[in-house]
Design an enzyme around this catalytic site. Structure first.
Site, PDB file in Angstrom:
ATOM      1  CG  MET A  30      -2.020  -1.072   1.130  1.00 14.44           C
ATOM      2  SD  MET A  30      -3.538  -0.711   2.074  1.00 14.44           S
ATOM      3  CE  MET A  30      -2.884  -0.513   3.720  1.00 14.44           C
ATOM      4  CB  ALA A  32       3.826   4.542   3.357  1.00 12.95           C
ATOM      5  N   GLY A  36      11.248  -2.891   5.502  1.00 13.81           N
ATOM      6  CA  GLY A  36      10.537  -4.163   5.468  1.00 13.81           C
ATOM      7  C   GLY A  36      10.005  -4.474   4.090  1.00 13.81           C
ATOM      8  CG  HIS A  37       6.968  -2.055   2.268  1.00 13.10           C
ATOM      9  ND1 HIS A  37       6.885  -0.985   3.117  1.00 13.10           N
ATOM     10  CD2 HIS A  37       5.735  -2.633   2.257  1.00 13.10           C
ATOM     11  CE1 HIS A  37       5.652  -0.891   3.592  1.00 13.10           C
ATOM     12  NE2 HIS A  37       4.933  -1.882   3.087  1.00 13.10           N
ATOM     13  CG  LEU A 184      11.288  -1.918  10.026  1.00 15.02           C
ATOM     14  CD1 LEU A 184      12.112  -1.868   8.738  1.00 15.02           C
ATOM     15  CD2 LEU A 184      11.589  -0.706  10.893  1.00 15.02           C
TER      16      LEU A 184
END
Length: 279
Positions: A30, A32, A36-37, A184
């Site tokens: 989503m 931001a 972690g992403h 995170l």
């Protein structure tokens, strides 16, 4: 790197990519984006020949009074991170491309969606399952990558993929944490400096509780004490602090492996979730 917002161009772009990329990975987000992403992206890059990342703040997984409007959006910065990581395509659809006029279909997964976040956020996992099913059909990946921080979400997606005969791999990626142990999350940006310091009580309390349970302590007492500790540390509400079977997410009153501690608690205006294995 291409940024695509409409279904027609998406299908054309994917057709070109698939001519040279044998295995295509999908990282749904989503936006931001944080480390972690990016760890999800790195894992996908290591396991696949090409990677598509999606950025879509999905309105159907937000309940009344939740933070849909306030949810952080930073597409330009996110795109720069993804391009730097080597992502082939970013799918950032407009709402009408996901939910066209008259949209009337809902994907609902029972069992693993019960309780936990499913109890405190009614309808949330219907929204998650529906949008992820749409993304799977739109991208048709060979593997899709999800963080274990959203552990119940991962269980819901795995169940949906099995039940609806999606044949690609669902890959769970371990939670990335700050140096002090806090998982995170895009919502960490909501925390004031004081709240950020207090928030570390969540992983600390979970770690202590997991050790006590693994040593044979009384589960009910340990869970009650953990919730009291969180409330004394600055959290003002605990949605849940529970021990579940790590595979089925059934409640566990007697410790047996595989087991998972899962928690959700509010500090200030922020709701934080976390989970850890009990070994």
């Amino acid at each position: 790197m291409q940024i695509v917002r409409q279904l027609g161009p998406l299908r054309e772009a994917l057709g070109v990519i698939r001519k040279t990329k044998r295995k295509l990975g999908l990282v749904p987000t989503m936006g931001a984006l944080h480390a972690g992403h990016m760890h999800l992206v790195e894992t996908a890059m290591a396991q696949c020949d090409g990677v598509v990342a999606s950025i879509f703040v999905n309105p159907t997984q937000f309940g009344e009074g939740e933070d849909l409007d306030a949810y952080p959006r930073q597409e330009t910065a996110d795109a720069a991170l993804l391009e730097g990581a080597g992502v082939d395509l970013v799918w950032t659809p407009t709402v009408d491309q996901v939910y066209p006029d008259g949209f009337a279909t809902n994907v609902s997964v029972t069992g693993v969606s019960a309780g936990l976040c499913g109890g405190s956020r009614p309808g949330h996992f219907d929204g998650v399952a529906t949008v992820v099913a749409k993304l799977f059909n739109q991208i048709r990946p060979d593997a899709a990558f999800f963080g274990e921080k959203d552990y119940q979400q991962l269980a819901v997606i795995r169940r949906m993929a099995r039940d609806l005969d999606f044949t690609h791999d669902i890959v769970g990626v371990p939670t990335v944490r700050d140096a002090d142990g806090l998982a995170l999350s895009s919502r960490n940006a909501y925390l004031t400096p004081e709240q950020r310091g207090q928030a570390v009580a969540l992983p600390d309390t979970m770690r202590d509780a997991a050790k006590s349970i693994a040593k044979g302590g009384d589960i009910a007492s340990i869970l009650d004490e953990a919730q009291a500790k969180l409330l004394a540390s600055g959290f003002h509400n605990v949605d849940y602090f529970e021990l579940r079977n790590a595979e089925t997410l059934e409640n566990m009153t007697v410790f047996a492996k595989p087991a998972r501690l899962l928690a959700a608690a509010h500090i200030g205006s922020t709701r934080l979730i976390d989970n850890i294995a009990v070994a």
